[in-house]
Design a protein around this motif. Structure first.
Motif, mmCIF file in Angstrom:
data_model
loop_
_atom_site.group_PDB
_atom_site.id
_atom_site.type_symbol
_atom_site.label_atom_id
_atom_site.label_comp_id
_atom_site.label_asym_id
_atom_site.label_seq_id
_atom_site.Cartn_x
_atom_site.Cartn_y
_atom_site.Cartn_z
ATOM 1 N N VAL A 77 13.383 -8.208 -38.021
ATOM 2 C CA VAL A 77 12.383 -8.578 -37.021
ATOM 3 C C VAL A 77 11.218 -9.280 -37.725
ATOM 4 O O VAL A 77 10.800 -8.878 -38.810
ATOM 5 C CB VAL A 77 11.859 -7.325 -36.279
ATOM 6 C CG1 VAL A 77 10.724 -7.686 -35.325
ATOM 7 C CG2 VAL A 77 12.998 -6.640 -35.523
ATOM 8 N N GLY A 78 10.700 -10.333 -37.119
ATOM 9 C CA GLY A 78 9.460 -10.963 -37.570
ATOM 10 C C GLY A 78 8.420 -10.737 -36.495
ATOM 11 O O GLY A 78 8.725 -10.867 -35.307
ATOM 12 N N ALA A 79 7.202 -10.369 -36.868
ATOM 13 C CA ALA A 79 6.207 -10.033 -35.845
ATOM 14 C C ALA A 79 4.795 -10.416 -36.260
ATOM 15 O O ALA A 79 4.420 -10.314 -37.427
ATOM 16 C CB ALA A 79 6.263 -8.536 -35.539
ATOM 17 N N ILE A 80 4.025 -10.865 -35.280
ATOM 18 C CA ILE A 80 2.583 -11.072 -35.436
ATOM 19 C C ILE A 80 1.923 -10.370 -34.253
ATOM 20 O O ILE A 80 2.008 -10.845 -33.114
ATOM 21 C CB ILE A 80 2.193 -12.557 -35.408
ATOM 22 C CG1 ILE A 80 3.041 -13.375 -36.380
ATOM 23 C CG2 ILE A 80 0.708 -12.725 -35.735
ATOM 24 C CD1 ILE A 80 2.869 -14.861 -36.195
ATOM 25 N N ILE A 81 1.293 -9.229 -34.506
ATOM 26 C CA ILE A 81 0.659 -8.505 -33.404
ATOM 27 C C ILE A 81 -0.847 -8.365 -33.598
ATOM 28 O O ILE A 81 -1.523 -7.770 -32.767
ATOM 29 C CB ILE A 81 1.307 -7.121 -33.172
ATOM 30 C CG1 ILE A 81 1.233 -6.258 -34.442
ATOM 31 C CG2 ILE A 81 2.745 -7.258 -32.698
ATOM 32 C CD1 ILE A 81 1.629 -4.810 -34.197
ATOM 33 N N GLU A 82 -1.368 -8.909 -34.689
ATOM 34 C CA GLU A 82 -2.809 -8.917 -34.904
ATOM 35 C C GLU A 82 -3.214 -10.279 -35.456
ATOM 36 O O GLU A 82 -2.366 -11.114 -35.758
ATOM 37 C CB GLU A 82 -3.212 -7.798 -35.885
ATOM 38 C CG GLU A 82 -2.994 -6.390 -35.317
ATOM 39 C CD GLU A 82 -3.310 -5.308 -36.340
ATOM 40 O OE1 GLU A 82 -3.501 -5.643 -37.522
ATOM 41 O OE2 GLU A 82 -3.360 -4.137 -35.943
ATOM 42 N N ARG A 83 -4.505 -10.501 -35.579
ATOM 43 C CA ARG A 83 -4.994 -11.754 -36.148
ATOM 44 C C ARG A 83 -4.432 -11.960 -37.564
ATOM 45 O O ARG A 83 -4.316 -11.000 -38.322
ATOM 46 C CB ARG A 83 -6.520 -11.737 -36.216
ATOM 47 C CG ARG A 83 -7.162 -12.191 -34.925
ATOM 48 C CD ARG A 83 -7.366 -13.688 -34.931
ATOM 49 N NE ARG A 83 -7.642 -14.176 -33.575
ATOM 50 C CZ ARG A 83 -6.856 -14.992 -32.920
ATOM 51 N NH1 ARG A 83 -5.726 -15.389 -33.439
ATOM 52 N NH2 ARG A 83 -7.181 -15.408 -31.733
ATOM 53 N N PRO A 84 -4.070 -13.201 -37.930
ATOM 54 C CA PRO A 84 -3.549 -13.459 -39.279
ATOM 55 C C PRO A 84 -4.483 -12.914 -40.360
ATOM 56 O O PRO A 84 -5.696 -13.121 -40.299
ATOM 57 C CB PRO A 84 -3.496 -15.001 -39.333
ATOM 58 C CG PRO A 84 -3.404 -15.432 -37.910
ATOM 59 C CD PRO A 84 -4.150 -14.418 -37.110
ATOM 60 N N PRO A 148 14.308 -13.793 -39.337
ATOM 61 C CA PRO A 148 14.508 -12.691 -38.391
ATOM 62 C C PRO A 148 15.426 -13.074 -37.237
ATOM 63 O O PRO A 148 15.509 -14.251 -36.866
ATOM 64 C CB PRO A 148 13.086 -12.415 -37.877
ATOM 65 C CG PRO A 148 12.386 -13.731 -38.006
ATOM 66 C CD PRO A 148 12.934 -14.348 -39.260
ATOM 67 N N GLU A 149 16.087 -12.065 -36.688
ATOM 68 C CA GLU A 149 16.903 -12.291 -35.494
ATOM 69 C C GLU A 149 16.026 -12.389 -34.254
ATOM 70 O O GLU A 149 16.410 -12.991 -33.255
ATOM 71 C CB GLU A 149 17.945 -11.172 -35.339
ATOM 72 C CG GLU A 149 19.028 -11.224 -36.398
ATOM 73 C CD GLU A 149 20.241 -10.386 -36.034
ATOM 74 O OE1 GLU A 149 20.579 -10.308 -34.828
ATOM 75 O OE2 GLU A 149 20.840 -9.805 -36.947
ATOM 76 N N ILE A 150 14.861 -11.739 -34.311
ATOM 77 C CA ILE A 150 13.912 -11.816 -33.202
ATOM 78 C C ILE A 150 12.504 -11.984 -33.764
ATOM 79 O O ILE A 150 12.136 -11.346 -34.752
ATOM 80 C CB ILE A 150 14.001 -10.574 -32.275
ATOM 81 C CG1 ILE A 150 12.971 -10.681 -31.126
ATOM 82 C CG2 ILE A 150 13.826 -9.271 -33.047
ATOM 83 C CD1 ILE A 150 13.134 -9.624 -30.033
ATOM 84 N N LEU A 151 11.735 -12.869 -33.139
ATOM 85 C CA LEU A 151 10.343 -13.104 -33.513
ATOM 86 C C LEU A 151 9.462 -12.560 -32.387
ATOM 87 O O LEU A 151 9.635 -12.933 -31.221
ATOM 88 C CB LEU A 151 10.096 -14.602 -33.696
ATOM 89 C CG LEU A 151 8.664 -15.043 -34.020
ATOM 90 C CD1 LEU A 151 8.205 -14.481 -35.367
ATOM 91 C CD2 LEU A 151 8.558 -16.566 -34.006
#
Length: 303
Positions: A77-84, A148-151
């Motif tokens: 999984v690749g994820a961005i859930i907060e500010r860089p 990732p398979e899902i971003l």
């Protein structure tokens, strides 16, 4: 179609507040899903739970076939859930080298991902010199390093100017076209309508709709009408099987269709009845109009 993520009866309470309420939906491989809802609707909490950064109160979820632990699944999984969050005095390339070390990824991936997000020419520039949009694009490159398979993206265009918003949306489309499944949370109807193939609509933690965007906006649309005799027009519409809700604002009549009818056929019918139209526009209902209908229905149920 292969399932990437399955959520069953998920609930999260913060004291007396129920942030996510008995939520169920499934993410299928190869689609772009939007979790749509206003601020406080439970979007970020839901993402936090499936990424193991927020503890659920009840219900369950599983990744892929259900036989993979969440810890191992999140490696895909690749994820961005907060500010860089990168080191300001290091270049974009140097920051991504650190991410590669953490993820156990070969440095050869860096240029490939920077190319995708349009930052290859700025790879040696310090992070602190990047615009907000460039910082967000570097974060997407970082999330893609492990193929990732899902971003997963939480409000990916928040705070960006129109050009930055357009760039991020085009990048999302490009990534999806390569076969990566995408799940993004957004409060922007326009974003979901332009980017997503599927949508989960949340309000106050409750699911109002889950399915394809096309199905959600597949109503027969409506006519916007003006004529020489409004009262006769309204009477005809009220007695015609093809029309449901009718809205009158000044000299503009909006008639919602319950079944398909072509504008030229309808115009001819009115002409034969002696009703001459001065304005005729046929429109399809937007995602915004469908969203407002859903929330309006929920309000009526709760009254």
């Amino acid at each position: 179609m292969e399932s990437i993520l399955t959520i069953n009866n998920l609930t999260k309470k913060f004291g007396q507040l129920t942030a996510v309420n008995n939520l169920s939906f499934t993410i299928k491989k190869g689609n772009v899903y939007g979790i749509l809802g206003p601020n406080g609707s439970g979007k970020s909490t839901t993402l936090g739970i499936v990424l193991n950064v927020v503890n659920k109160t009840s219900g369950n979820f599983h990744w892929f076939d259900g036989n993979t632990t969440t810890h191992n699944a999140l490696k895909k999984v690749g994820a961005i859930i907060e500010r860089p969050n990168f080191y300001p005095y290091m270049s974009g390339y140097e920051n991504l080298k650190l991410v590669c070390k953490i993820k156990g990824v070969n440095y050869s991936k860096i240029d490939e991902k920077l190319e995708i997000v349009g930052l290859l020419k700025r790879k040696h520039s310090k992070f602190k010199t990047f615009s907000l949009g460039m910082k967000q694009r570097l974060a997407i490159a970082s999330a893609l390093l492990n193929d990732p398979e899902i971003l997963i993206l939480d409000e990916p265009t928040n705070g960006l100017d129109p050009q930055g918003i357009h760039q991020i949306r085009e990048i999302i489309k490009q990534i999806a076209a390569q076969g990566t499944t995408i799940l993004l949370a957004s409060h922007l109807l326009d974003e979901v309508e332009k980017v997503c193939s599927h949508v989960v609509v949340l309000r106050n933690g409750v699911k109002l709709y889950a399915g394809s965007v096309d199905e959600m906006i597949s109503s027969h649309g409506f006519f916007e009408l003006k004529c020489n005799n409004q009262s006769e027009l309204i009477t005809l519409l009220e007695n015609h099987n093809a029309f449901g809700n009718i809205k009158v604002e000044g000299d503009l009549v909006t008639a919602f269709l319950t079944e398909p009818i072509k504008s030229d056929t309808f115009n001819k019918l009115l002409f034969e009845k002696g009703i001459i139209l001065t304005h005729l526009v046929q429109r399809k209902e937007s995602l915004e109009e469908q969203f407002l209908k859903l929330t309006d229905n929920l309000n009526k149920q709760n009254q």
